[in-house]
Design an enzyme around this catalytic site. Sequence first.
Site, PDB file in Angstrom:
ATOM      1  CD  GLU A  58     -77.964   1.948 -17.218  1.00  0.00           C
ATOM      2  OE1 GLU A  58     -78.739   2.824 -16.841  1.00  0.00           O
ATOM      3  OE2 GLU A  58     -76.860   1.753 -16.701  1.00  0.00           O
ATOM      4  CD  GLU A  67     -73.078   2.978 -18.458  1.00  0.00           C
ATOM      5  OE1 GLU A  67     -73.475   3.386 -17.333  1.00  0.00           O
ATOM      6  OE2 GLU A  67     -73.665   3.239 -19.514  1.00  0.00           O
TER       7      GLU A  67
HETATM    8  C1  PNW Z   1     -76.416   5.040 -16.249  1.00  0.00           C
HETATM    9  N1  PNW Z   1     -80.871   5.754 -11.525  1.00  0.00           N
HETATM   10  O1  PNW Z   1     -77.463   5.880 -15.892  1.00  0.00           O
HETATM   11  C2  PNW Z   1     -76.181   5.397 -17.698  1.00  0.00           C
HETATM   12  O2  PNW Z   1     -76.041   4.358 -18.607  1.00  0.00           O
HETATM   13  C3  PNW Z   1     -75.161   6.461 -17.890  1.00  0.00           C
HETATM   14  O3  PNW Z   1     -75.508   7.210 -19.012  1.00  0.00           O
HETATM   15  C4  PNW Z   1     -75.024   7.285 -16.615  1.00  0.00           C
HETATM   16  O4  PNW Z   1     -74.228   8.416 -16.782  1.00  0.00           O
HETATM   17  C5  PNW Z   1     -74.494   6.351 -15.543  1.00  0.00           C
HETATM   18  O5  PNW Z   1     -75.344   5.225 -15.393  1.00  0.00           O
HETATM   19  C6  PNW Z   1     -74.306   6.996 -14.192  1.00  0.00           C
HETATM   20  O6  PNW Z   1     -75.550   7.403 -13.666  1.00  0.00           O
HETATM   21  C7  PNW Z   1     -78.270   5.789 -14.786  1.00  0.00           C
HETATM   22  O7  PNW Z   1     -81.295   6.856 -11.098  1.00  0.00           O
HETATM   23  C8  PNW Z   1     -78.829   6.977 -14.322  1.00  0.00           C
HETATM   24  O8  PNW Z   1     -81.182   4.665 -11.040  1.00  0.00           O
HETATM   25  C9  PNW Z   1     -79.698   6.966 -13.258  1.00  0.00           C
HETATM   26  C10 PNW Z   1     -79.996   5.752 -12.649  1.00  0.00           C
HETATM   27  C11 PNW Z   1     -79.438   4.562 -13.100  1.00  0.00           C
HETATM   28  C12 PNW Z   1     -78.572   4.598 -14.178  1.00  0.00           C
END
Ligand code: PNW
Length: 464
Positions: free
Chosen positions: A172, A367
Site C-alpha cells: 500500500e 488483504e
Molecule cells: C491496511 N485508511 O491499512 C494495511 O495494509 C494493514 O496493515 C491494515 O491493518 C489494514 O489495511 C486494515 O486497516 C490501512 O485509513 C489503514 O484509509 C488505513 C487506511 C487504509 C489502509
Amino acid sequence: AYTGPLPVRLPDGSRLELGTATASYQIEGAVAEDGRGPSIWDTFTERPGAVRDASSGETACDSYHRWREDADLVAGLGVEWYRFSIAWPRVVPAGTGAVEPRGLDYYDRLVDGLLERGVKPTATLYHWDLPQPLEDAGGWLVRETAEAFADYAAVVAERLGDRVGAWATLNEPWCAAYLGYAAGVHAPGRREGGAAHRAAHHLMLGHALAAERLRAAGPCDVGVVLNLAPIWPETVGDPAADAVTDAIDALRNRVWLDPLVDGAYDEGLLAVAPELGDTDLVRPGDLEAVKGSADWVGLNYYTPVRPTPAAGGAAHPEGGAYPGAPAFDLVVREPITDIGWEIDASGLEELVRTTAERTGLPVLVMENGAAMADAKVADNVVDGVVDDQDRVAYLRDHLAATRAARDAGADVRAYVVWTLLDNFEWAEGYTKTFGLVHIDSSDQARTPKASYHWVAEVAREARG
Ligand code: PNW
C-alpha cells in the site's frame, strides 16, 4: 511438511489459493531486541494524539517470541499461504550499511517453520516500518531511500531466496505516501501535499530497483501490493463532480498503475500532482524502470470510495489524503464495519476484474477482512470462541466476489484474509480488531474466533 518445489513461487492459477496475512510492526513487538533499530512507527506512536489509545507496537502480539504458536495457527487454518512482512530495521538497523544477522535469523526460522508445517511463505519487504535514520535523512522524499531499499532487498533475497520465491516489494504505497506525508495520520506524520506526490514516485522507483535486485538473486515472482479502490461517484453528470472523480481516481489508482503499465504519468494526474512533472524528481529512465517491473499485482480491498464535490468548496477533512483534488466529500453508505468503512463485496469483484484487465497480470487479493466489535463484547465469548458471525458474513461475501471475478475470466490466483491476529491497527491502536484469532492483552493468550473455524472449513473444502 511442504513437499513442493523451492523456492515457493506464485500460485499457478489452476485454482484459487487461500491465505492469511500480518505485518511486522503490527504483530512482532520486541522493538529493541536483537539489534533492531527504531522505525518511523516507533517515533510516530510517541507523538501525543497520533494513536487513538496512545498505544504502540512495542509489545503488540509478541510474535517475535511466539511465532511458533502463530505458525501453528496458520497451519491449523489449513490455508496454503502465510503473508508476513520483514522489518527493514531488524535487517539493516540504520537503513543502510551494516546488516544485523540476528534479524535475518528470525525470518529464516520463520520461513523454515512455515515450510515444515506445510505452509507457503510470501514476504513483503516494506509494510511501512522505515528505519528512522532514513527518515531523518529525508525519508521517501529523497531518492537515496529508494536506493537503500533496493540494497536491503538484495540482502534479504540472498538469505531467504532459496525458499521464498513470491516477493511483494511494497504494501500500500498510497498509505505510505498520502496518509504519511499529506494527511499526516500515519508515520512520519507530515502534512505537505506536494511531499506526498514526491514520496509516491520514490516508492515506485524503490519497488522497481528492488525488483531488479530480487531477480538478480535468483528465480522469483515479484509483485507490488496496492490498495486500489473502485471509485463510485456519488454525483454524476456535472463537470465539478467529474473533476473530483478523476482526481481521486488519479491519486488512488492511476499514480501506481500508469507507471507500472504504461511507464507514464497521465495528464489528469499531472494536473493535480504537478510535482510528478518535475524532471529533478522523475529522472530519465525512472518510468521505464517501473514499467513492466511487476510479475503480479496484489490488491488490498476493504471498501469502495464515493466522492462528491464539497458544498461551499470546504474540503472534507480527509481531503488531506488526496492533495490537489478539488474540494470533495467522501460519502459512506450503510452498512459499515466497526472502523466505519462501508461494506460492499461487489467492489472487490469489480476491482479484481478491472485490475486484471488494466494490467494483464495475475492478481492476488493480498488483504481483505473486517474490523468488528467482537473482542469488546464479553457476551460473544462462548465456550472460548468469539462468535464473530458478522466477520464470517463479510469474508463469505468477499470470497464469493473473488470467485465471481475468477469465473468471469479474471486471472485471480489467491484470496488472503487480513488478518491472522488481532493486532496493532496503526492510528486506531488496539481499538479495532480484524483478527481471525483473539488476543488477550493481559497474557497474550490466542483464541481462534468463529471466523477462524469458518476459514478452516472453507480451506478443507477447497483442498478436497
Ligand atoms: C491496511 N485508511 O491499512 C494495511 O495494509 C494493514 O496493515 C491494515 O491493518 C489494514 O489495511 C486494515 O486497516 C490501512 O485509513 C489503514 O484509509 C488505513 C487506511 C487504509 C489502509
